[in-house]
Design a protein around this motif. Structure first.
Motif, short mmCIF file in Angstrom:
data_model
loop_
_atom_site.label_atom_id
_atom_site.label_comp_id
_atom_site.label_asym_id
_atom_site.label_seq_id
_atom_site.Cartn_x
_atom_site.Cartn_y
_atom_site.Cartn_z
N GLU A 86 -10.46 -72.34 -6.90
CA GLU A 86 -10.16 -72.98 -5.60
C GLU A 86 -9.85 -74.01 -5.13
O GLU A 86 -10.53 -74.45 -5.96
CB GLU A 86 -11.44 -71.96 -5.18
CG GLU A 86 -11.46 -70.45 -5.68
CD GLU A 86 -12.80 -70.13 -5.55
OE1 GLU A 86 -13.38 -70.34 -4.18
OE2 GLU A 86 -13.06 -69.04 -6.34
N VAL A 87 -9.58 -73.38 -3.88
CA VAL A 87 -9.68 -75.24 -3.23
C VAL A 87 -10.28 -74.51 -1.52
O VAL A 87 -9.54 -73.90 -0.75
CB VAL A 87 -7.75 -75.44 -2.53
CG1 VAL A 87 -7.95 -76.41 -1.87
CG2 VAL A 87 -7.14 -76.30 -4.08
N HIS A 88 -10.97 -75.31 -1.10
CA HIS A 88 -11.46 -74.93 0.18
C HIS A 88 -11.52 -76.13 1.49
O HIS A 88 -12.01 -77.76 0.40
CB HIS A 88 -13.23 -74.56 0.11
CG HIS A 88 -13.07 -73.45 -0.27
ND1 HIS A 88 -13.36 -72.25 -0.01
CD2 HIS A 88 -13.03 -72.87 -1.80
CE1 HIS A 88 -12.68 -71.18 -0.53
NE2 HIS A 88 -12.99 -71.71 -2.17
N GLY A 89 -11.31 -76.25 1.95
CA GLY A 89 -11.22 -77.29 3.30
C GLY A 89 -12.47 -76.94 4.49
O GLY A 89 -12.83 -75.79 4.64
N LEU A 90 -13.33 -77.79 5.04
CA LEU A 90 -14.34 -77.79 5.70
C LEU A 90 -13.79 -78.91 6.86
O LEU A 90 -13.71 -80.12 6.09
CB LEU A 90 -15.44 -78.21 5.24
CG LEU A 90 -16.17 -76.70 4.06
CD1 LEU A 90 -17.64 -77.22 3.16
CD2 LEU A 90 -16.38 -75.24 4.37
N THR A 91 -14.35 -78.77 8.07
CA THR A 91 -14.77 -79.36 9.02
C THR A 91 -16.04 -79.85 9.99
O THR A 91 -16.44 -78.59 10.01
CB THR A 91 -13.34 -78.93 10.44
OG1 THR A 91 -12.66 -78.72 10.27
CG2 THR A 91 -13.98 -80.15 11.13
N ALA A 92 -15.95 -80.49 9.61
CA ALA A 92 -18.10 -81.53 9.68
C ALA A 92 -17.97 -82.29 11.05
O ALA A 92 -17.40 -82.69 11.15
CB ALA A 92 -18.70 -81.78 8.89
N ARG A 93 -18.74 -81.53 12.15
CA ARG A 93 -19.20 -82.71 13.00
C ARG A 93 -20.58 -82.51 13.50
O ARG A 93 -21.49 -81.56 13.03
CB ARG A 93 -18.93 -81.57 14.26
CG ARG A 93 -16.54 -82.36 14.37
CD ARG A 93 -16.00 -81.64 15.75
NE ARG A 93 -16.35 -80.29 15.33
CZ ARG A 93 -15.56 -79.22 16.21
NH1 ARG A 93 -14.12 -79.60 14.73
NH2 ARG A 93 -15.04 -78.39 15.77
#
Length: 136
Positions: A86-93
């Motif tokens: 699996e490949v997962h991308g996350l956006t964090a702020r």
């Protein structure tokens, strides 16, 4: 990403969602994680690599589990899958997760779990495209 995997996915701690996810994303996260953990209670994700830039983190992971409960309208089978890529991308702020996307080798997961794509509908989350539909 590491804490979300360790505490929420692997650990099943839905209470950790509040501290890790942005408010709008937390509800969506719980709505997905709770039934997934019920279907695969001993699921494990291994982090292979993490890359981050600005507010985005992308991780390469391997997931393993055994489906003992119902998932996508089908009863538990007791069948396992191991090391599905699996490949997962996350956006964090501001220290919280706001968005995610992922790519999973669902063909490998289905093969290992004994599921055939033809038994599922083309609109199913577990089988988004039937083999013939991809060619047309």
């Amino acid at each position: 990403m590491a804490r979300a995997v360790d505490e929420v996915i692997d650990g099943g701690d839905l209470g950790a969602v509040e501290g890790l996810f942005a408010l709008a994303f937390a509800q969506e996260g719980r709505a997905w994680v709770a039934p997934f953990r019920a279907a695969f209670p001993e699921v494990r994700m291994q982090t292979v690599a993490l890359v981050g830039e600005s507010d985005t983190v992308v991780g390469r992971l391997c997931r393993s589990g055994t489906r003992t409960g119902a998932w996508i309208g089908r009863p538990g089978t007791g069948r396992a899958f191991r090391n599905v890529r699996e490949v997962h991308g996350l956006t964090a702020r501001e220290g919280r997760l706001h968005d995610c996307w992922g790519l999973q080798d669902n063909d490998d997961r289905r093969r290992q779990s004994g599921l055939r794509c033809s038994r599922l509908t083309a609109r199913s989350a577990a089988c988004p495209v039937t083999p013939n539909a991809a060619r047309t």
